[in-house]
Design a protein around this motif. Sequence first.
Motif, PDB file in Angstrom:
ATOM      1  N   MET A   1       0.761  -1.180  -0.230  1.00 52.12           N
ATOM      2  CA  MET A   1       0.109  -0.060   0.001  1.00 52.12           C
ATOM      3  C   MET A   1       0.770   1.411  -0.030  1.00 52.12           C
ATOM      4  O   MET A   1       0.393   2.301  -0.357  1.00 52.12           O
ATOM      5  N   LEU A   2       2.049   1.333   0.547  1.00 54.41           N
ATOM      6  CA  LEU A   2       2.830   2.415   0.702  1.00 54.41           C
ATOM      7  C   LEU A   2       3.458   2.918  -0.686  1.00 54.41           C
ATOM      8  O   LEU A   2       3.707   3.781  -1.157  1.00 54.41           O
ATOM      9  N   ARG A   3       3.541   1.775  -1.469  1.00 57.62           N
ATOM     10  CA  ARG A   3       3.970   1.941  -2.812  1.00 57.62           C
ATOM     11  C   ARG A   3       2.885   2.480  -3.960  1.00 57.62           C
ATOM     12  O   ARG A   3       3.168   3.414  -4.460  1.00 57.62           O
TER      13      ARG A   3
ATOM     14  N   MET B   1      -9.158  -2.372   6.982  1.00 58.34           N
ATOM     15  CA  MET B   1      -8.692  -1.290   6.044  1.00 58.34           C
ATOM     16  C   MET B   1      -7.496  -0.409   6.521  1.00 58.34           C
ATOM     17  O   MET B   1      -7.411  -0.254   7.724  1.00 58.34           O
ATOM     18  N   SER B   2      -6.613  -0.208   5.649  1.00 64.13           N
ATOM     19  CA  SER B   2      -5.515   0.741   5.999  1.00 64.13           C
ATOM     20  C   SER B   2      -5.477   2.101   5.006  1.00 64.13           C
ATOM     21  O   SER B   2      -5.931   1.739   3.756  1.00 64.13           O
ATOM     22  N   LEU B   3      -5.352   2.983   5.509  1.00 61.34           N
ATOM     23  CA  LEU B   3      -5.245   4.194   4.674  1.00 61.34           C
ATOM     24  C   LEU B   3      -3.730   4.835   4.465  1.00 61.34           C
ATOM     25  O   LEU B   3      -3.128   5.004   5.602  1.00 61.34           O
ATOM     26  N   PRO B   4      -3.318   5.277   3.382  1.00 63.35           N
ATOM     27  CA  PRO B   4      -2.124   5.918   3.557  1.00 63.35           C
ATOM     28  C   PRO B   4      -2.243   7.375   4.005  1.00 63.35           C
ATOM     29  O   PRO B   4      -2.603   8.034   3.924  1.00 63.35           O
ATOM     30  N   ILE B   5      -0.848   7.583   4.791  1.00 67.40           N
ATOM     31  CA  ILE B   5      -0.467   9.248   5.213  1.00 67.40           C
ATOM     32  C   ILE B   5       0.321   9.547   4.302  1.00 67.40           C
ATOM     33  O   ILE B   5       1.594   9.085   4.163  1.00 67.40           O
ATOM     34  N   THR B   6       0.149  10.518   3.667  1.00 70.76           N
ATOM     35  CA  THR B   6       1.037  11.187   2.632  1.00 70.76           C
ATOM     36  C   THR B   6       1.679  12.472   2.782  1.00 70.76           C
ATOM     37  O   THR B   6       0.785  13.473   3.558  1.00 70.76           O
ATOM     38  N   ILE B   7       2.703  12.768   2.730  1.00 66.37           N
ATOM     39  CA  ILE B   7       3.348  14.128   2.747  1.00 66.37           C
ATOM     40  C   ILE B   7       4.002  14.543   1.484  1.00 66.37           C
ATOM     41  O   ILE B   7       4.844  13.679   0.932  1.00 66.37           O
ATOM     42  N   ASP B   8       3.358  15.570   0.808  1.00 67.65           N
ATOM     43  CA  ASP B   8       4.284  16.093  -0.529  1.00 67.65           C
ATOM     44  C   ASP B   8       4.244  14.770  -1.638  1.00 67.65           C
ATOM     45  O   ASP B   8       4.959  14.403  -2.234  1.00 67.65           O
ATOM     46  N   ALA B   9       2.826  13.907  -1.655  1.00 65.56           N
ATOM     47  CA  ALA B   9       2.904  12.888  -2.668  1.00 65.56           C
ATOM     48  C   ALA B   9       3.558  11.614  -2.075  1.00 65.56           C
ATOM     49  O   ALA B   9       3.677  10.750  -3.003  1.00 65.56           O
TER      50      ALA B   9
ATOM     51  N   HIS C   1      -7.792  -6.151   3.918  1.00 68.84           N
ATOM     52  CA  HIS C   1      -7.224  -7.403   4.116  1.00 68.84           C
ATOM     53  C   HIS C   1      -8.105  -8.160   4.721  1.00 68.84           C
ATOM     54  O   HIS C   1      -8.562  -7.664   5.776  1.00 68.84           O
ATOM     55  N   THR C   2      -8.420  -9.417   4.506  1.00 70.71           N
ATOM     56  CA  THR C   2      -9.191 -10.377   5.260  1.00 70.71           C
ATOM     57  C   THR C   2      -8.269 -10.949   6.409  1.00 70.71           C
ATOM     58  O   THR C   2      -6.988 -10.683   6.052  1.00 70.71           O
ATOM     59  N   ALA C   3      -8.970 -11.551   7.276  1.00 74.50           N
ATOM     60  CA  ALA C   3      -7.839 -12.177   8.337  1.00 74.50           C
ATOM     61  C   ALA C   3      -7.134 -13.160   7.858  1.00 74.50           C
ATOM     62  O   ALA C   3      -6.230 -13.274   8.065  1.00 74.50           O
ATOM     63  N   GLU C   4      -7.469 -13.990   6.798  1.00 78.49           N
ATOM     64  CA  GLU C   4      -6.717 -15.024   5.954  1.00 78.49           C
ATOM     65  C   GLU C   4      -5.308 -14.220   5.394  1.00 78.49           C
ATOM     66  O   GLU C   4      -4.202 -14.703   5.390  1.00 78.49           O
ATOM     67  N   GLN C   5      -5.739 -13.249   4.450  1.00 74.92           N
ATOM     68  CA  GLN C   5      -4.784 -12.581   3.833  1.00 74.92           C
ATOM     69  C   GLN C   5      -3.710 -11.973   5.009  1.00 74.92           C
ATOM     70  O   GLN C   5      -2.594 -11.979   4.827  1.00 74.92           O
ATOM     71  N   ALA C   6      -4.173 -11.350   6.081  1.00 71.34           N
ATOM     72  CA  ALA C   6      -3.360 -10.738   7.056  1.00 71.34           C
ATOM     73  C   ALA C   6      -2.353 -11.682   7.598  1.00 71.34           C
ATOM     74  O   ALA C   6      -1.258 -11.443   8.244  1.00 71.34           O
ATOM     75  N   ARG C   7      -2.929 -12.907   8.001  1.00 69.29           N
ATOM     76  CA  ARG C   7      -2.207 -13.965   8.665  1.00 69.29           C
ATOM     77  C   ARG C   7      -1.108 -14.410   7.675  1.00 69.29           C
ATOM     78  O   ARG C   7       0.159 -14.787   8.479  1.00 69.29           O
TER      79      ARG C   7
END
Length: 50
Positions: free
Chosen positions: A1-3, A25-33, A10-16
């Motif tokens: 996600m950072l890229r 759900m995760s949201l990116p924190i961006t500074i100057d793109a 992510h489901t629980a299975e994917q996260a494992r």
Amino acid sequence: MLRTRRPATHTAEQARRMRGVLSGMSLPITIDAEAVGTVRPPAIRTRCGA
């Protein structure tokens, strides 16, 4: 996600299968793109069953 600098889910299975990843759900924190971190909204995480 950072890229991609885009929200990710992510489901629980994917996260494992990934180190340091929790389901929900995760949201990116961006500074100057540039993605410098992530944040997880608690309401969305709860509904995903994390």
